[in-house]
Enzyme design. Sequence first.
Site, short mmCIF file in Angstrom:
data_model
loop_
_atom_site.label_atom_id
_atom_site.label_comp_id
_atom_site.label_asym_id
_atom_site.label_seq_id
_atom_site.Cartn_x
_atom_site.Cartn_y
_atom_site.Cartn_z
CG LEU A 249 -2.33 -0.65 0.95
CD1 LEU A 249 -2.19 -2.14 0.71
CD2 LEU A 249 -3.27 -0.40 2.12
CE1 TYR B 216 -3.50 4.74 12.26
CE2 TYR B 216 -4.70 5.52 14.18
CZ TYR B 216 -4.46 4.55 13.23
OH TYR B 216 -5.19 3.38 13.25
#
Length: 299
Positions: free
Chosen positions: A38, A126
């Site tokens: 990814l 995040y």
Amino acid sequence: MFRPSSVLVTGISGQVGSALLTLLQDQACGVTRAEFDLAQPETLIAQLDEIEPAVVINAAAYTAVDQAESDAEMAFTVNAASPGVIAQWCAARNAPFVHFSTDYVFAGSGKRQWKETDAVAPLNVYGASKLRGEQLIEKHGGRWLIFRTSWVYDAQGKNFFTTMMRLGRERETLRVVNDQYGAPTYAPQLAEASLTALRNALFQSSFPSGIYHLTQRGETTWHEFAQTIFQRAREQGVQLAVKSVEGIGSKDYPTPTQRPANSRLATNKAKNILNVSLPPWQEGLSDCLAQWVASQNQA
């Protein structure tokens, strides 16, 4: 419901991915980061075309919360850009796409449970990257389920449970944060619930695409969770060195990035629409400890 090798599962070296692979067995095509990266979204379409999965479950993510602050580009690539690419591929083929997100999309204030409809306001990179991933998946449409969860752990990964079991055998005194609230969620139970939710969604006349909260029931603090881990471990005959677990405030345990104080998630939507819910967090811990003890006996 699924034909053999019809479900592509990413992130199989992680906690949820490995649990999914165990549950799906020969129905799954499991891929590691080396096989399906990814961090390189430009490579994913060709790989998806080659695998041709009927369903994609993305359990891979950039989860190093503190490191993300100085590595924002990679966090957004893995947590947002690549899920967006996968979602676009799935939408074009009407293939169901399951993705895992986090309580970190919220500001973490207050004391009530967060609902799926509440305003999002991530405190760190995040959380922002995971939120952007949600937005891209929703943008591409199709048949998709996003499960926001919290405090995920298992018996062998790098997580709070395994850290406590290691420190509890090494130290007599521990200090653990007592002003952050959430629901510890045992990865194998989360994986099982997500598959049940997907199957239930596929049986509905209209696929209920959307964001759902999926955690164990109940709430606790990291401090109480640690105390319960040690209590239950001793009941299982585990020898521990720890004698006291001191509760401390988040300000006394500074980290490079701010964590949400309130990670409580309301799970009513998943129960009402997908007919799925997880047991209380204490039951998840019991299952995890049994798995940990069994693994120690085999070592």
